[in-house]
Enzyme design. Sequence first.
Site, PDB file in Angstrom:
ATOM      1  NE  ARG A 109      -3.735  -0.865   2.343  1.00 29.66           N
ATOM      2  CZ  ARG A 109      -5.071  -0.887   2.416  1.00 29.66           C
ATOM      3  NH1 ARG A 109      -5.793   0.484   2.601  1.00 29.66           N
ATOM      4  NH2 ARG A 109      -5.741  -2.032   2.581  1.00 29.66           N
ATOM      5  NE  ARG A 160     -17.111  -1.964   3.814  1.00 28.66           N
ATOM      6  CZ  ARG A 160     -15.895  -1.930   3.122  1.00 28.66           C
ATOM      7  NH1 ARG A 160     -15.452  -2.776   2.458  1.00 28.66           N
ATOM      8  NH2 ARG A 160     -15.088  -0.820   3.465  1.00 28.66           N
TER       9      ARG A 160
END
Length: 210
Positions: free
Chosen positions: A88, A123
């Site tokens: 990342r 979500r």
Amino acid sequence: MRVVLLGPPGAGKGTQATGIEEKYNIVHISTGDIFRKNVKEGTPLGKQAQAYMDKGELVPDELVIALVQDRLKQDDCKNGYLLDGFPRTVFQAEAMEKLGIDVDKVVDIQVGRDTLIKRATGRRVCKKCGETYHISFRPTKVEGVCDKCGGEVAHRADDQEATVARRIDVYLTETAPLVDYYEKKGKIVHVDGEQEASTVQEKIFAALGD
Ligand code: AP5
Ligand code: MG
Ligand code: ZN
């Protein structure tokens, strides 16, 4: 096959991982999932990671690299792996190369900011089995109850709108440079993530090859 799934928060990395894992028979490794498990179990690693995650910041590179290095030593990685959310940062990508951890393909799932916010804030995740839903795009049959295991579905701790916005900014400054990094290595494929999940899946399969 060794694959990296790259994409901003809510792009659909976890959603796409399930199908890729099955089709290519490779193990799905999500650093975010591993951290959340450690937070839930109250391990020392979980305690260290939680403060960063709650703020939408990245966990320090050293912690993440040690964790991935350890995980990839396990037997189930012999046939290949699907890294979801790692590397990342460019630092993490360089560190994994130095450790001899190779990557064949990097799938860059592209989704714009407005859609990312809608996906992440809507979500819901099963507390028991981890299955992911969405209040509009993938609702459970019974509200609040997991279709698969009957467990309770809930908001993820870092899915509040302000935290999602911060995670997107962190992605743009810390992670997006990896697109260029892997472009130069000729390993990246770009996929438009703003389509039906099944269409995105087909595009990824086409890019990875049968
Ligand atoms: P992590 O868990 O990796 O979070 P993230 O990168 O922010 O990504 P998400 O899991 O939020 O999104 P996703 O792309 O998996 O989307 P999903 O498929 O669920 O990391 C969490 C934290 O851990 C980080 O902030 C950091 O602190 C730490 N961390 C982890 N790795 C690290 C590392 N390497 N270095 C440092 N720190 C690290 O989909 C989202 C929603 O949209 C779902 O509801 C889904 O149903 C829906 N959806 C998906 N696809 C579609 C579609 N095509 N159409 C409609 N709806 C869709
Ligand atoms: Mg995920
Ligand atoms: Zn469940």
